[in-house]
Enzyme design. Structure first.
Site, mmCIF file in Angstrom:
data_model
loop_
_atom_site.group_PDB
_atom_site.id
_atom_site.type_symbol
_atom_site.label_atom_id
_atom_site.label_comp_id
_atom_site.label_asym_id
_atom_site.label_seq_id
_atom_site.Cartn_x
_atom_site.Cartn_y
_atom_site.Cartn_z
ATOM 1 C CB CYS A 91 79.105 36.722 -90.669
ATOM 2 S SG CYS A 91 77.822 37.134 -91.867
ATOM 3 C CG HIS A 104 77.434 32.257 -89.497
ATOM 4 N ND1 HIS A 104 77.518 33.263 -88.568
ATOM 5 C CD2 HIS A 104 76.926 32.837 -90.615
ATOM 6 C CE1 HIS A 104 77.092 34.404 -89.079
ATOM 7 N NE2 HIS A 104 76.723 34.178 -90.329
ATOM 8 C CD GLU A 126 78.489 31.636 -85.513
ATOM 9 O OE1 GLU A 126 79.450 31.237 -86.208
ATOM 10 O OE2 GLU A 126 77.754 32.579 -85.858
#
Lengths: 233, 84
Positions: free
Chosen positions: A86, A203, A205
Site C-alpha cells: 500500500c 494488504h 498482512e
C-alpha cells in the site's frame, strides 16, 4: 529469516506486519525507525501501509527522503528483499525502485473492501507457494491506488513477467468491473526486474489468519521464507 | 530575495480524476462551454540567492528531486525578484 518493518510518522500497518511475521510465521522481526540509518542486519524489509508524512505533496514523496530510505534503496539495489504494501508500494515507486506511479482513484473515494486478485506470476521469491492463475482474496484500503505507467513501461513489464497480481473477478476474469481503482491493465502488484522488490496495493498482512477472515495473504510470507531457506540449503 | 512560483500538473497522458469530477460539476451547473478541467498544484518558494539564474537552477533541481514526480507530472517555474 530476519524481517525489519520500517516505521514512518503516519504508518499504521506496521504493527500488523510485525504481528504476522512474529506470531503467525514465528520469525524474528524488528522495527526500523525512519530517522535511523541502521538496517539492523535484516534479510527482508517491509515498507508498511499507512499515510507517511500525512501523504503531503504526493503519497510516499516525503517518506522517500527519510534518513533510513537511503539505506533501504542501497539494500534493494544490492538484491535485498523489500516488500512494499500500500503506502509502501507508493514509496517504492517514488524512490524509483519500482516503475510507474500511483494516483488518486478515479472515483475519488477511499476504497476499503476485499478484492480478488489473480496471481499472474508465481515464479518469484514472494509468490512461489501460489498456483499460477490462482485467485486469492486480499483486502484493499486506499484512496490513491490507481497504477499508471507509460505504454512502453507496461509492455516491458508484461514481457518480463513483472506483473505479479491483477484485480480480477472471483472467477479470475480480468474485467473493468473487477478493477476497483482504474489501475492500468488491472495491475495490483508488480516486481522489479531482478525479482527482489515487490510492491502491491492490497494488504496480505490483513489476511494471514483464519480469525481475520482469510489466509490467502499468509502464502506470500510463506513463499518468501521458503525461498530464503531453500536458498540457504 | 527571489520568489518562485511552481505550477505542477499531470501530464496530458494521465487521467486527472479531480479535474474530471470538477468538469462534470461545472457541466451540471450549466456551463456548456467547458471543454476540459485540469487540477494541479501551486507552490511558492522564497529563496535567498544572488541571481535569478541561481534561483531558477535551484528550483529546477528541487522539482526534479521532490516537488514533482516526472513519471506523472510536468512543472513550470516562474521566478521574480522580491524585497527581502
Amino acid at each position: 529469516m530476519r524481517f525489519g518493518v520500517v516505521v514512518f510518522p503516519g504508518s499504521n500497518c506496521d504493527a500488523d506486519c510485525y504481528h504476522v511475521v512474529d506470531q503467525v510465521m514465528g520469525h524474528p522481526v524488528t522495527y526500523l525507525w525512519h530517522g535511523d540509518k541502521d538496517l539492523k542486519n535484516v534479510d527482508c524489509i517491509i515498507l508498511p501501509g499507512g499515510f507517511s508524512y500525512g501523504d503531503y505533496l504526493r503519497t510516499g514523496a516525503i517518506a522517500r527522503f527519510s534518513p533510513i530510505m537511503d539505506k533501504v534503496v542501497e539494500f534493494g539495489e544490492k538484491g535485498g528483499f523489500i516488500l512494499g504494501i500500500c503506502n509502501g508500494f507508493q514509496i517504492l515507486t517514488e524512490t524509483g525502485l519500482l516503475p510507474g506511479a500511483l494516483i488518486r482513484n478515479p472515483s475519488l473515494r477511499f476504497i476499503c473492501k476485499d478484492s480478488y486478485l489473480r496471481v499472474e506470476q508465481n515464479e518469484t521469491p514472494f509468490t512461489g507457494k501460489y498456483q499460477s492463475k490462482q485467485v486469492i482474496k486480499v483486502p484493499i484500503a486506499h484512496g490513491e491506488g490507481s497504477y499508471v505507467a507509460d505504454k512502453e513501461t507496461l509492455e516491458k513489464m508484461e514481457k518480463a513477467g513483472q506483473i505479479v497480481f491483477r484485480y480480477s473477478t472471483s472467477q479470475g476474469e480480468i474485467t473493468q468491473e473487477a478493477n476497483p481503482n482504474g489501475s492500468a491493465r488491472n495491475i495490483a502488484g508488480i516486481i522489479n526486474e531482478k525479482g527482489n522488490i515487490l510492491g502491491m496495493m492490497p494488504h496480505p498482512e490483513r489476511c494471514a489468519e483464519a480469525i481475520l477472515g482469510g489466509e490467502d495473504g499468509k502464502l506470500l510470507f510463506e513463499s518468501l521464507i521458503n525461498w530464503w531457506q531453500g536458498g540457504k540449503a | 530575495m527571489f520568489k518562485a512560483v511552481v505550477t505542477i500538473n499531470f501530464k496530458k497522458s494521465i487521467l486527472d480524476p479531480q479535474g474530471n469530477a470538477v468538469y462534470k460539476a461545472l457541466k451540471s451547473l450549466g456551463y456548456e462551454s467547458v471543454r476540459d478541467v485540469r487540477i494541479g498544484k501551486h507552490i511558492e518558494v522564497n529563496l535567498d540567492v544572488e541571481t535569478k539564474e541561481k534561483a531558477e537552477a535551484e528550483l529546477k533541481e528541487m522539482c526534479d528531486k521532490l516537488l514533482a514526480n516526472p513519471v506523472i507530472e510536468d512543472y513550470y517555474i516562474e521566478v521574480s525578484e522580491v524585497e527581502a
